[in-house]
Motif scaffolding. Structure first.
Motif, mmCIF file in Angstrom:
data_model
loop_
_atom_site.group_PDB
_atom_site.id
_atom_site.type_symbol
_atom_site.label_atom_id
_atom_site.label_comp_id
_atom_site.label_asym_id
_atom_site.label_seq_id
_atom_site.Cartn_x
_atom_site.Cartn_y
_atom_site.Cartn_z
ATOM 1 N N PRO A 1 -4.934 12.488 -23.981
ATOM 2 C CA PRO A 1 -3.774 13.494 -24.413
ATOM 3 C C PRO A 1 -2.628 12.829 -23.935
ATOM 4 C CG PRO A 1 -5.051 13.969 -22.313
ATOM 5 C CD PRO A 1 -5.756 13.029 -22.863
ATOM 6 N N GLU A 2 -2.182 11.629 -23.120
ATOM 7 C CA GLU A 2 -0.906 10.889 -22.669
ATOM 8 C C GLU A 2 -0.549 10.267 -23.996
ATOM 9 O OE1 GLU A 2 -4.370 8.542 -22.179
ATOM 10 O OE2 GLU A 2 -4.106 10.211 -21.296
ATOM 11 N N GLU A 3 -1.455 9.765 -24.966
ATOM 12 C CA GLU A 3 -0.982 9.173 -26.051
ATOM 13 C C GLU A 3 -0.651 10.064 -27.106
ATOM 14 O OE1 GLU A 3 -4.071 6.280 -27.385
ATOM 15 O OE2 GLU A 3 -4.130 5.385 -25.350
ATOM 16 N N MET A 4 -1.111 11.312 -27.065
ATOM 17 C CA MET A 4 -0.948 12.162 -28.287
ATOM 18 C C MET A 4 -0.541 13.527 -27.497
ATOM 19 S SD MET A 4 -4.107 11.622 -30.980
ATOM 20 C CE MET A 4 -5.183 10.924 -29.703
ATOM 21 N N PRO A 5 0.692 13.570 -26.966
ATOM 22 C CA PRO A 5 1.169 14.503 -26.278
ATOM 23 C C PRO A 5 1.102 16.143 -27.078
ATOM 24 C CG PRO A 5 2.937 13.202 -26.714
ATOM 25 C CD PRO A 5 1.733 12.598 -27.060
ATOM 26 N N VAL A 6 0.700 17.187 -26.358
ATOM 27 C CA VAL A 6 0.984 18.494 -26.885
ATOM 28 C C VAL A 6 2.407 18.809 -26.949
ATOM 29 C CG1 VAL A 6 0.140 20.694 -26.467
ATOM 30 C CG2 VAL A 6 -1.353 18.902 -25.937
ATOM 31 N N VAL A 7 2.553 19.461 -28.269
ATOM 32 C CA VAL A 7 4.049 20.122 -28.215
ATOM 33 C C VAL A 7 3.917 21.635 -28.526
ATOM 34 C CG1 VAL A 7 4.810 17.985 -29.587
ATOM 35 C CG2 VAL A 7 3.816 20.050 -30.976
ATOM 36 N N ALA A 8 2.677 22.157 -28.515
ATOM 37 C CA ALA A 8 2.638 23.580 -28.727
ATOM 38 C C ALA A 8 1.095 24.056 -28.251
ATOM 39 C CB ALA A 8 3.079 24.101 -30.054
ATOM 40 N N ALA A 9 1.039 24.931 -27.539
ATOM 41 C CA ALA A 9 -0.232 25.743 -27.139
ATOM 42 C C ALA A 9 -0.023 27.309 -27.070
ATOM 43 C CB ALA A 9 -0.585 25.221 -25.681
ATOM 44 N N SER A 10 -0.447 27.929 -28.308
ATOM 45 C CA SER A 10 -0.026 29.338 -28.295
ATOM 46 C C SER A 10 -1.485 30.244 -28.580
ATOM 47 C CB SER A 10 0.636 29.451 -29.559
ATOM 48 O OG SER A 10 1.970 28.816 -29.748
ATOM 49 N N GLY B 1 -0.054 13.688 -33.384
ATOM 50 C CA GLY B 1 -1.013 12.861 -33.869
ATOM 51 C C GLY B 1 -0.957 11.222 -34.291
ATOM 52 N N GLY B 2 0.227 11.072 -34.596
ATOM 53 C CA GLY B 2 0.819 9.788 -34.894
ATOM 54 C C GLY B 2 1.607 9.716 -36.159
ATOM 55 N N TYR B 3 1.494 8.868 -37.246
ATOM 56 C CA TYR B 3 2.393 8.970 -38.219
ATOM 57 C C TYR B 3 1.532 9.065 -39.552
ATOM 58 C CZ TYR B 3 5.690 7.164 -34.853
ATOM 59 O OH TYR B 3 6.529 7.238 -33.551
ATOM 60 N N LEU C 1 1.768 16.172 -36.740
ATOM 61 C CA LEU C 1 1.160 17.103 -35.877
ATOM 62 C C LEU C 1 -0.043 17.086 -35.918
ATOM 63 C CD1 LEU C 1 3.870 19.597 -34.816
ATOM 64 C CD2 LEU C 1 3.553 17.717 -33.808
ATOM 65 N N GLY C 2 -0.895 16.838 -35.066
ATOM 66 C CA GLY C 2 -2.386 17.182 -34.893
ATOM 67 C C GLY C 2 -2.678 18.671 -34.366
ATOM 68 N N TYR C 3 -3.898 19.166 -35.110
ATOM 69 C CA TYR C 3 -4.088 20.598 -34.831
ATOM 70 C C TYR C 3 -5.611 20.585 -34.215
ATOM 71 C CZ TYR C 3 -5.340 25.197 -35.746
ATOM 72 O OH TYR C 3 -5.819 26.695 -35.711
ATOM 73 N N TYR C 4 -5.525 21.578 -32.947
ATOM 74 C CA TYR C 4 -6.952 21.559 -32.455
ATOM 75 C C TYR C 4 -6.948 23.090 -32.127
ATOM 76 C CZ TYR C 4 -11.098 21.099 -29.410
ATOM 77 O OH TYR C 4 -12.017 21.628 -28.516
ATOM 78 N N PRO C 5 -8.045 23.894 -32.724
ATOM 79 C CA PRO C 5 -8.023 25.178 -32.422
ATOM 80 C C PRO C 5 -9.236 25.541 -31.188
ATOM 81 C CG PRO C 5 -9.494 24.578 -34.523
ATOM 82 C CD PRO C 5 -8.904 23.671 -33.828
ATOM 83 N N ALA C 6 -8.596 25.946 -30.217
ATOM 84 C CA ALA C 6 -9.703 26.112 -29.029
ATOM 85 C C ALA C 6 -9.888 27.572 -28.922
ATOM 86 C CB ALA C 6 -8.997 25.602 -27.679
ATOM 87 N N ILE C 7 -10.729 27.959 -28.003
ATOM 88 C CA ILE C 7 -10.996 29.318 -27.338
ATOM 89 C C ILE C 7 -10.805 29.170 -25.600
ATOM 90 C CG2 ILE C 7 -12.580 30.289 -28.995
ATOM 91 C CD1 ILE C 7 -14.661 29.737 -27.392
#
Length: 644
Positions: free
Chosen positions: A173-182, A352-354, A461-467
């Motif tokens: 996560p330090e290489e791909m920092p989170v920008v939103a968690a809703s 997520g990168g470029y 931006l990468g996307y991860y849907p969590a619960i």
């Protein structure tokens, strides 16, 4: 115009009356937005052109939250500008007619938008109370959540596989920092705000239907255990949440209407009855049409099987019924409610990168061979330079089919979309250089847009849907003071009192299939000549619902439309690692599928041209299959009668 209690009330008397005075009629809720692109005039039209008690707006696709987070980081706004535009245009009518307004246009900054509206209300001298809902933004604790196993939305099904990069950010996560968690909130804070006298409520990431549920629950003073009623209003909210999708927008039967029927469509309205059933309709004076088919299409859109989830209620829609009541009025019933799960969805976006892409055109003769040349040349150069294996994604997508014996150059032209992603920006820069390196060795007739901005690497931006457990959420509603100097009052909202674990989703073929030859001679024709369908995205998955019109057609279709049939209809797009779920909605003659994994990581990080799955149903409807001749004749007669 009656207010939320069923009679004209000032906001100061609303809380007392909502529990003491039974409503005299159904609540009438009008939607004004299904995306941030919807202009403010839609809110104004819903307020002006007929009676409504509440206006709701759903501005927040998942990608909107990520964009709003980045916007807030750069300039401090973080809310949806078209939501403010709608209020600016409509505020005089809202005040005059005492219409309640509930919008999720606050995005990442509901307080900021609410305060902006609060200032506007007082500048016009109105006595309207403004509030805002918070608790969805979990950026302050996302690293705490990530320090423990954070289950994927589909993790309960061991048969589901993910795209290879879906969980990569969890490892670094330090290489791909989170920008939103809703987190997805429900209706409880909305109802509390209305009970406390709010006239305008601004929310962040509440689930799409929550404003409708909250309005209905406040109108009827439903309790948290009125699950059947809550579930019915959940589906009512689902049916109107997408702006004009229920009044002609995105309608697969559009080809049977003149193009002029789709000008200046008005969004839908839900009249919710005391038992939670609803009538879907629209203002008579606004354009569009509401039919059982438009309602069915919206119903099957973005489902995930026969259980529709909200953080306050589970809706079992297995026995839903959708029946025409009169012109532009469709009655929806048969929804059963159950306690919600103890968890809710958490949408996480991270850097997520470029990525970059390039569009090349080919005209005329032997197009496939031309694309073979292009792909081989670029890969060979990248391999020679030692960077071919450094791409996370490198796809050569061939788009379109050229016309046989073309009548123009445009008719003979297709294009290739070269799509690439990498965590290393320099890798993508070398793709651009590799294409230039081979440029003059191109296939015959290659051409492209002179605008090469898409080739420049840009962040994605990468996307991860969590619960997550609902107990991780601290949900509140704040009512701003009557004056600009009066102190605001914040109310905490507890998690659901009653929950139950989720069962595994139903997944079955039809019971007692009928031999297809029973239905007589067939004609090889596009599936869409008989069936309507709609598709959409659920995280990295596509859902599609398909339906027919008559009981006899249903006997054929439920037997015809098996899992293997969908796999065969997908043709080259089917991958063996995808997982497929199938259920039926017998009362509306529909079969519904979820294709797990087909959108990769989904949303902002999908490499698919149709990254939201909206075009998938129209592709399937275009595939030719053997359809009983008499059903096609029935369909043709029905269409002719409709236009008499």
């Amino acid at each position: 115009m009656p207010s939320l209690s069923g009679r004209i009330l000032t906001s100061s008397t609303y809380a007392m009356a909502s529990s003491a005075v039974p409503p005299s009629r159904p609540i009438r809720i009008a939607n004004c937005s299904g995306a941030l692109t919807d202009p403010g005039i839609l809110m104004y039209n819903q307020a002006k052109y007929g009676p409504v008690d509440v206006i709701t707006g759903d501005y927040l696709a998942e990608v909107s939250m990520a964009g709003s987070a980045m916007q807030r980081a750069s300039n401090g706004a973080g809310w949806i500008r078209s939501a403010l535009e709608g209020i600016q245009l409509s505020l005089d009518l809202i005040n005059e007619k005492r219409i309640k307004v509930i919008l999720n246009g606050g995005a990442m900054n509901p307080k900021g938008l609410a305060e902006k509206i609060h200032e506007m209300v007082h500048s016009r001298g109105y006595k309207l109370r403004v509030g805002y809902v918070e608790g969805d933004d979990l950026m302050h604790k996302v690293h705490h959540l990530l320090s423990k196993p954070l289950p994927h939305l589909d993790s309960a099904n061991p048969d589901v596989r993910y795209d290879k990069d879906t969980t990569s950010f969890l490892d670094s996560p330090e290489e791909m920092p989170v920008v939103a968690a809703s987190a997805y909130l429900g209706y409880r804070a909305i109802k509390k705000g209305l009970d406390e006298g709010a006239d305008i409520l601004i929310c962040g990431r509440v689930s799409d239907a929550s404003p409708v549920i909250g309005a209905a629950a406040a109108w009827y003073n439903w309790s948290e255990s009125d699950f059947d009623r809550l579930a019915g209003s959940l589906i009512a909210g689902h049916l109107i949440e997408c702006s004009t999708y229920v009044t002609g927008g995105n309608f697969p039967g559009a080809s049977k209407h003149p193009p002029s029927d789709f000008l200046r469509l008005g969004p839908g309205i839900a009249e919710i009855l005391p038992n939670g059933e609803c009538i879907i309709t629209k203002h008579d004076s606004l354009n569009g049409f509401v039919t059982p088919d438009t309602v069915k299409c919206q119903f099957v859109y973005e489902l995930q099987g026969n259980i529709y989830l909200n953080s306050d209620v589970k809706a079992d829609v297995s026995n839903i019924a959708i029946v025409k009541e009169s012109k532009d009025r469709v009655h929806v019933s048969g929804v059963k409610g159950y306690p919600p799960p103890p968890t809710t969805k958490l949408a996480i976006f991270y850097r997520g990168g470029y990525q970059c892409e390039h569009l090349l055109n080919a005209s005329g003769y032997a197009t496939d061979h031309k694309w073979d040349i292009q792909e081989l040349q670029l890969k060979d150069t990248l391999k020679e330079w030692g960077i071919l294996e450094k791409f996370d994604v490198l796809e050569f997508q061939r788009i379109g089919t050229d016309m046989k014996d073309p009548d123009s150059q445009h008719a003979s032209t297709t294009y290739m979309r070269i799509f690439a992603q990498s965590k290393d920006k320099d890798v993508l820069t070398k793709m651009h250089k590799a294409w230039h390196y081979q440029f003059m060795a191109h296939f015959p007739g290659m051409h492209y847009s002179m605008d090469t901005r898409l080739l420049a690497p840009k962040p994605f931006l990468g996307y991860y849907p969590a619960i997550i457990p609902q107990t991780e959420i601290e949900e509140t509603v704040t009512i701003l003071g009557d004056s600009l100097t009066e102190q605001s009052i914040r109310h905490a909202v507890h998690p659901p009192k009653q929950t139950e674990p989720l069962a595994r989703r139903e997944n079955y073929e039809t019971a007692n299939p009928v031999p297809l030859e029973k239905f007589g001679p067939t004609v090889n024709a596009p599936l869409g000549d008989l069936i309507l369908a709609r598709s959409g995205d659920k995280a990295g998955n596509i859902n599609i619902g398909l339906f027919v019109q008559t009981p006899e057609q249903w006997e054929w279709f439920r037997s015809f439309m098996t899992k293997d049939r969908l796999r065969s209809l997908m043709r080259k797009d089917w991958k063996d690692w995808y997982f497929l779920e199938r259920v039926e909605f017998t009362n509306i003659y529909a079969v519904h599928f979820v294709i797990y994994g087909s959108l990769g990581r989904g949303v902002t990080s999908s490499s698919r041209l149709d990254n939201l799955g909206k075009g998938f149903a129209e592709f399937i409807r275009a595939v030719h299959v053997d359809i009983p001749q008499r059903f096609l004749e029935e369909s043709a007669r029905s269409t002719k009668l409709e236009h008499l």
